[in-house]
Design an enzyme around this catalytic site. Structure first.
Site, PDB file in Angstrom:
ATOM      1  N   VAL A 212      11.322 -36.077  21.095  1.00 41.25           N
ATOM      2  CA  VAL A 212      10.538 -36.373  22.293  1.00 41.25           C
ATOM      3  C   VAL A 212      10.201 -35.034  22.937  1.00 41.25           C
ATOM      4  O   VAL A 212      10.972 -34.077  22.852  1.00 41.25           O
ATOM      5  CB  VAL A 212      11.261 -37.310  23.296  1.00 41.25           C
ATOM      6  N   SER A 213       9.043 -34.971  23.577  1.00 43.71           N
ATOM      7  CA  SER A 213       8.513 -33.696  24.053  1.00 43.71           C
ATOM      8  C   SER A 213       9.117 -33.186  25.343  1.00 43.71           C
ATOM      9  O   SER A 213       9.243 -31.984  25.531  1.00 43.71           O
ATOM     10  CB  SER A 213       7.003 -33.810  24.264  1.00 43.71           C
ATOM     11  N   THR A 214       9.448 -34.085  26.249  1.00 42.35           N
ATOM     12  CA  THR A 214       9.898 -33.634  27.559  1.00 42.35           C
ATOM     13  C   THR A 214      11.243 -34.241  27.919  1.00 42.35           C
ATOM     14  O   THR A 214      11.627 -35.297  27.413  1.00 42.35           O
ATOM     15  CB  THR A 214       8.880 -34.024  28.656  1.00 42.35           C
TER      16      THR A 214
END
Length: 192
Positions: free
Chosen positions: A25-27
């Protein structure tokens, strides 16, 4: 006539196949969301359908962009480095939900990453694309799907970046025009 010694029996069992899960997941804001659970569930479903594979490990890049950092310094890079050193059995399948979880780089860079994965001795399966194990050899039509996925993942990243910039531009414009309703006061005793 001399008798030849009896040959030892050869086991008819199939060799063990291994798989690894890769979740990203990016954040940090996404850590509590459904993305991680969705990707983990997809891997468990893949293992159920591919019961000739044994889970070796699960790797996660949490709060790490698919725009380079995961493939140079994150868990994905660790997987590939371990495979390159022979610490992961040859032919182990790297199972990823989708191309956008693997990379959001421009297609050329995503292709180089995929080729590095294959050169390290890993195979790959994307649960979003049906979970077929792909080894990168031959004239498999899966190449078209993967190349399309690379393009889509890169375009999605670019679109999200443009939305973020647009949002910041709107906030800046409101600020310059004295419209401050976007800004919220802090609660007493909290820094953020």
């Amino acid at each position: 006539m001399a008798k030849s010694p009896a040959k030892p029996s050869v086991s008819k069992s199939k060799p063990i196949k291994y798989s690894l899960s890769y979740v990203r997941v990016s954040t940090k804001d996404q850590l509590d969301g459904s993305g991680i659970k969705r990707q983990e569930k997809a891997y468990q479903e893949w293992l159920r359908r591919n019961n000739d594979y044994e889970n070796l490990d699960e790797f996660k890049d949490l709060g790490i962009s698919g725009r380079g950092k995961n493939s140079t310094a994150g868990a994905l890079n660790k997987i590939i480095e371990k495979a390159e050193k022979g610490e992961i059995p040859f032919g182990t399948c790297l199972v990823v939900e989708s191309m956008s979880r693997l990379s959001r780089e421009i297609p050329r860079d995503s292709l180089e990453l995929l080729l590095r994965i294959f050169k390290s001795g890993l195979t790959i399966a994307f649960t979003e694309y049906g979970g077929k194990v792909f080894d990168g050899l031959g004239n498999d039509p899966a190449w078209f799907q993967l190349l399309g996925g690379m393009m889509q993942a890169s375009i999605e990243w670019q679109t999200k970046q443009e939305r973020i910039v647009g949002s910041f531009d709107a906030i800046q414009e409101n600020y310059e025009n004295g419209i401050l309703d976007h800004f919220k006061s802090r609660e007493k005793g909290k820094k953020f």
